[in-house]
Scaffold this motif. Structure first.
Motif, PDB file in Angstrom:
ATOM      1  N   LEU A 100       0.714  -1.113  -0.054  1.00  0.00           N
ATOM      2  CA  LEU A 100       0.040   0.164  -0.019  1.00  0.00           C
ATOM      3  C   LEU A 100       1.357   1.204   0.010  1.00  0.00           C
ATOM      4  CD1 LEU A 100      -3.290   0.542   0.152  1.00  0.00           C
ATOM      5  CD2 LEU A 100      -2.444   1.427   2.374  1.00  0.00           C
ATOM      6  N   LEU A 101       1.645   1.236   0.649  1.00  0.00           N
ATOM      7  CA  LEU A 101       3.020   2.081   0.672  1.00  0.00           C
ATOM      8  C   LEU A 101       3.204   2.430  -0.056  1.00  0.00           C
ATOM      9  CD1 LEU A 101       3.917   4.455   3.143  1.00  0.00           C
ATOM     10  CD2 LEU A 101       6.269   2.806   3.473  1.00  0.00           C
ATOM     11  N   ALA A 102       3.740   1.443  -1.343  1.00  0.00           N
ATOM     12  CA  ALA A 102       4.960   1.892  -2.557  1.00  0.00           C
ATOM     13  C   ALA A 102       3.526   2.032  -3.040  1.00  0.00           C
ATOM     14  CB  ALA A 102       4.729  -0.135  -2.984  1.00  0.00           C
ATOM     15  N   PHE A 103       2.665   1.937  -3.134  1.00  0.00           N
ATOM     16  CA  PHE A 103       1.824   1.924  -3.665  1.00  0.00           C
ATOM     17  C   PHE A 103       1.509   4.061  -4.307  1.00  0.00           C
ATOM     18  CE2 PHE A 103      -3.750   3.065  -5.033  1.00  0.00           C
ATOM     19  CZ  PHE A 103      -2.940   2.580  -6.601  1.00  0.00           C
ATOM     20  N   LEU A 104       0.896   3.834  -3.254  1.00  0.00           N
ATOM     21  CA  LEU A 104       0.938   5.569  -2.577  1.00  0.00           C
ATOM     22  C   LEU A 104       2.155   6.839  -2.618  1.00  0.00           C
ATOM     23  CD1 LEU A 104      -0.595   5.277   0.693  1.00  0.00           C
ATOM     24  CD2 LEU A 104      -2.504   6.224  -1.452  1.00  0.00           C
ATOM     25  N   LEU A 105       3.554   5.801  -2.712  1.00  0.00           N
ATOM     26  CA  LEU A 105       4.249   6.439  -3.014  1.00  0.00           C
ATOM     27  C   LEU A 105       4.728   7.004  -5.290  1.00  0.00           C
ATOM     28  CD1 LEU A 105       7.039   5.565  -0.518  1.00  0.00           C
ATOM     29  CD2 LEU A 105       5.959   8.118  -0.656  1.00  0.00           C
ATOM     30  N   LEU A 106       4.160   5.815  -5.378  1.00  0.00           N
ATOM     31  CA  LEU A 106       4.045   5.922  -6.705  1.00  0.00           C
ATOM     32  C   LEU A 106       3.897   6.169  -8.122  1.00  0.00           C
ATOM     33  CD1 LEU A 106       6.359   1.873  -6.903  1.00  0.00           C
ATOM     34  CD2 LEU A 106       7.433   4.197  -6.849  1.00  0.00           C
ATOM     35  N   VAL A 107       2.561   6.213  -7.611  1.00  0.00           N
ATOM     36  CA  VAL A 107       0.993   6.753  -8.255  1.00  0.00           C
ATOM     37  C   VAL A 107       1.650   8.331  -8.711  1.00  0.00           C
ATOM     38  CG1 VAL A 107      -0.837   7.558  -7.556  1.00  0.00           C
ATOM     39  CG2 VAL A 107      -0.580   5.009  -6.909  1.00  0.00           C
ATOM     40  N   ARG A 148       3.426  15.036 -15.554  1.00  0.00           N
ATOM     41  CA  ARG A 148       3.053  16.733 -15.478  1.00  0.00           C
ATOM     42  C   ARG A 148       1.717  16.481 -15.763  1.00  0.00           C
ATOM     43  NH1 ARG A 148       7.589  20.358 -16.261  1.00  0.00           N
ATOM     44  NH2 ARG A 148       6.568  20.734 -13.885  1.00  0.00           N
ATOM     45  N   GLN A 149       0.180  17.124 -15.860  1.00  0.00           N
ATOM     46  CA  GLN A 149      -0.396  17.386 -15.978  1.00  0.00           C
ATOM     47  C   GLN A 149      -0.573  18.052 -16.668  1.00  0.00           C
ATOM     48  OE1 GLN A 149      -3.330  17.879 -13.041  1.00  0.00           O
ATOM     49  NE2 GLN A 149      -3.890  15.515 -13.577  1.00  0.00           N
ATOM     50  N   ALA A 150      -0.837  18.692 -17.878  1.00  0.00           N
ATOM     51  CA  ALA A 150      -0.997  19.994 -18.741  1.00  0.00           C
ATOM     52  C   ALA A 150      -1.604  21.392 -18.102  1.00  0.00           C
ATOM     53  CB  ALA A 150      -1.986  19.321 -20.054  1.00  0.00           C
ATOM     54  N   PRO A 151      -0.973  22.083 -18.291  1.00  0.00           N
ATOM     55  CA  PRO A 151      -1.294  23.557 -17.727  1.00  0.00           C
ATOM     56  C   PRO A 151      -2.713  23.754 -17.594  1.00  0.00           C
ATOM     57  CG  PRO A 151       0.816  24.299 -19.162  1.00  0.00           C
ATOM     58  CD  PRO A 151       0.538  22.193 -18.962  1.00  0.00           C
ATOM     59  N   VAL A 152      -2.882  24.736 -16.773  1.00  0.00           N
ATOM     60  CA  VAL A 152      -4.388  25.566 -17.802  1.00  0.00           C
ATOM     61  C   VAL A 152      -4.223  26.706 -18.032  1.00  0.00           C
ATOM     62  CG1 VAL A 152      -7.150  25.916 -16.440  1.00  0.00           C
ATOM     63  CG2 VAL A 152      -5.530  24.164 -15.247  1.00  0.00           C
ATOM     64  N   ILE A 153      -4.639  26.486 -19.482  1.00  0.00           N
ATOM     65  CA  ILE A 153      -4.717  27.790 -19.517  1.00  0.00           C
ATOM     66  C   ILE A 153      -5.592  28.953 -19.444  1.00  0.00           C
ATOM     67  CG2 ILE A 153      -5.646  28.943 -21.871  1.00  0.00           C
ATOM     68  CD1 ILE A 153      -5.597  25.816 -23.116  1.00  0.00           C
ATOM     69  N   THR A 154      -4.870  29.889 -18.768  1.00  0.00           N
ATOM     70  CA  THR A 154      -5.576  31.168 -17.988  1.00  0.00           C
ATOM     71  C   THR A 154      -5.532  32.151 -19.204  1.00  0.00           C
ATOM     72  OG1 THR A 154      -3.474  31.898 -17.827  1.00  0.00           O
ATOM     73  CG2 THR A 154      -4.553  30.617 -16.382  1.00  0.00           C
ATOM     74  N   GLU A 155      -5.249  32.588 -20.239  1.00  0.00           N
ATOM     75  CA  GLU A 155      -5.464  33.384 -21.087  1.00  0.00           C
ATOM     76  C   GLU A 155      -4.801  32.869 -22.744  1.00  0.00           C
ATOM     77  OE1 GLU A 155      -3.524  36.870 -19.327  1.00  0.00           O
ATOM     78  OE2 GLU A 155      -1.365  36.206 -20.683  1.00  0.00           O
ATOM     79  N   ILE A 156      -5.595  33.156 -23.313  1.00  0.00           N
ATOM     80  CA  ILE A 156      -4.885  33.457 -24.788  1.00  0.00           C
ATOM     81  C   ILE A 156      -3.947  35.070 -25.863  1.00  0.00           C
ATOM     82  CG2 ILE A 156      -5.799  32.967 -27.218  1.00  0.00           C
ATOM     83  CD1 ILE A 156      -8.220  31.220 -26.364  1.00  0.00           C
TER      84      ILE A 156
END
Lengths: 113, 191
Positions: free
Chosen positions: A64-71, A77-85
């Protein structure tokens, strides 16, 4: 083996010809031992009745610990949210630069420099 | 009212009877006197099986004692529909196995001639040869040998006691028989 081989009968005779009688003192000892209360060993983990559970529990906790650390690592990296164009136009000969800034909460913001 | 209940649920009476029977068995199984009564006819056979499987080791008395105590302790788990002797010998088998697992030095004793009954004195050399052969067997094979030839269990019962498949029990016994035929000479065991 339920065949009736005469050799089996002969072997049984030979094997059974050696016989030991249960010593009476041994029997008395066993009965006395049976009546005596068994000393209870103090458990280091009184909340866990059987130590055998510790092995699967600890390995489950490690998984469980390994799962939580590896997730987070696997998630990437998530795509950044577009704040302006921003849309820019430059009219070089007239020394004008037009910048359109579009934000989610503003319909269109026009900046002229 | 009771009859009406059974009329709607025809199996309920049986279920209740089974539950009552189980409860009474559990109470009975908790009584050590019942255990000693059941163990009494098998005691001698059990003692000899342990002695012989352990080559008359000085520790076989301890194993016999531990077998009975363990049997008494777990008597509540014994199911009536199963054979008591098979259950008790299975405990002995586990105790013997534990003994050989923790064995650091051989405590086996030579076969005492005084143990051989008077009537068999003429076959003394044959008895010695059989026991010498048994001593050469692996512990589990030795147990199977004595369960069959000494304790008188069938192949199916030996399989239940030792957890060895019936085919393997037959194979082990057959090999032992053939080896003994050769050892004891041409005049023995030729049908």
């Amino acid at each position: 083996m339920e065949t009736h081989d005469p050799f089996d009968e002969e072997l049984k005779e030979l094997v059974r010809s050696v016989e030991r009688i249960v010593p009476s003192d041994l029997e008395a000892k066993v009965r006395a031992e049976a009546k005596a209360p068994r000393p209870q060993l103090k458990s280091r983990f009184p909340f866990i009745r059987r130590r055998i559970f510790i092995v699967p529990l600890s390995s489950a906790a490690a998984v469980l610990l390994a799962f939580l650390l590896l997730v987070p690592l696997f998630r990437g990296r998530q795509a950044p949210v577009i704040t302006e164009i921003r849309t820019e136009f430059e009219l070089a000969d007239k020394n004008i630069k037009i910048i359109f800034i579009q934000k989610p909460d503003f319909p269109v913001l026009l900046t002229v420099i | 009212m009771e009859n009406a209940r059974f009329a709607y649920f025809p199996n309920l009476e049986k279920i209740l009877n089974d539950a009552e029977a189980m409860e009474s068995f559990a109470k009975l199984n908790a009584d050590p006197r019942v255990f000693w009564d059941l163990a009494e006819p098998h005691k001698q056979r059990l003692y000899n099986f342990i002695q012989k499987s352990m080559s008359f080791s000085t520790e076989s008395d301890d194993v016999f004692q531990e077998t009975l105590l363990r049997g008494l302790r777990y008597f509540a788990s014994y199911h009536r529909e199963k054979s008591f002797s098979t259950w008790l010998f299975a405990i002995a088998h586990n105790e013997i196995r534990k003994h050989f697992k923790n064995l650091h030095r051989d405590m086996s004793l030579p076969l005492a001639e005084s143990l051989i009954r008077g009537a068999e004195q003429t076959n003394l050399h044959l008895v010695r040869e059989v026991y010498r052969f048994a001593d050469s067997l692996k512990p589990k094979h030795k147990e199977i040998f004595f369960l069959f030839y000494d304790s008188g269990f069938s192949v199916a019962e030996i399989s239940r006691v030792t957890g060895v498949r019936e085919g393997n029990v037959k194979f082990i016994l057959n090999r032992a028989r053939n080896s003994l035929r050769e050892r004891l000479g041409a005049n023995h065991g030729n049908p």
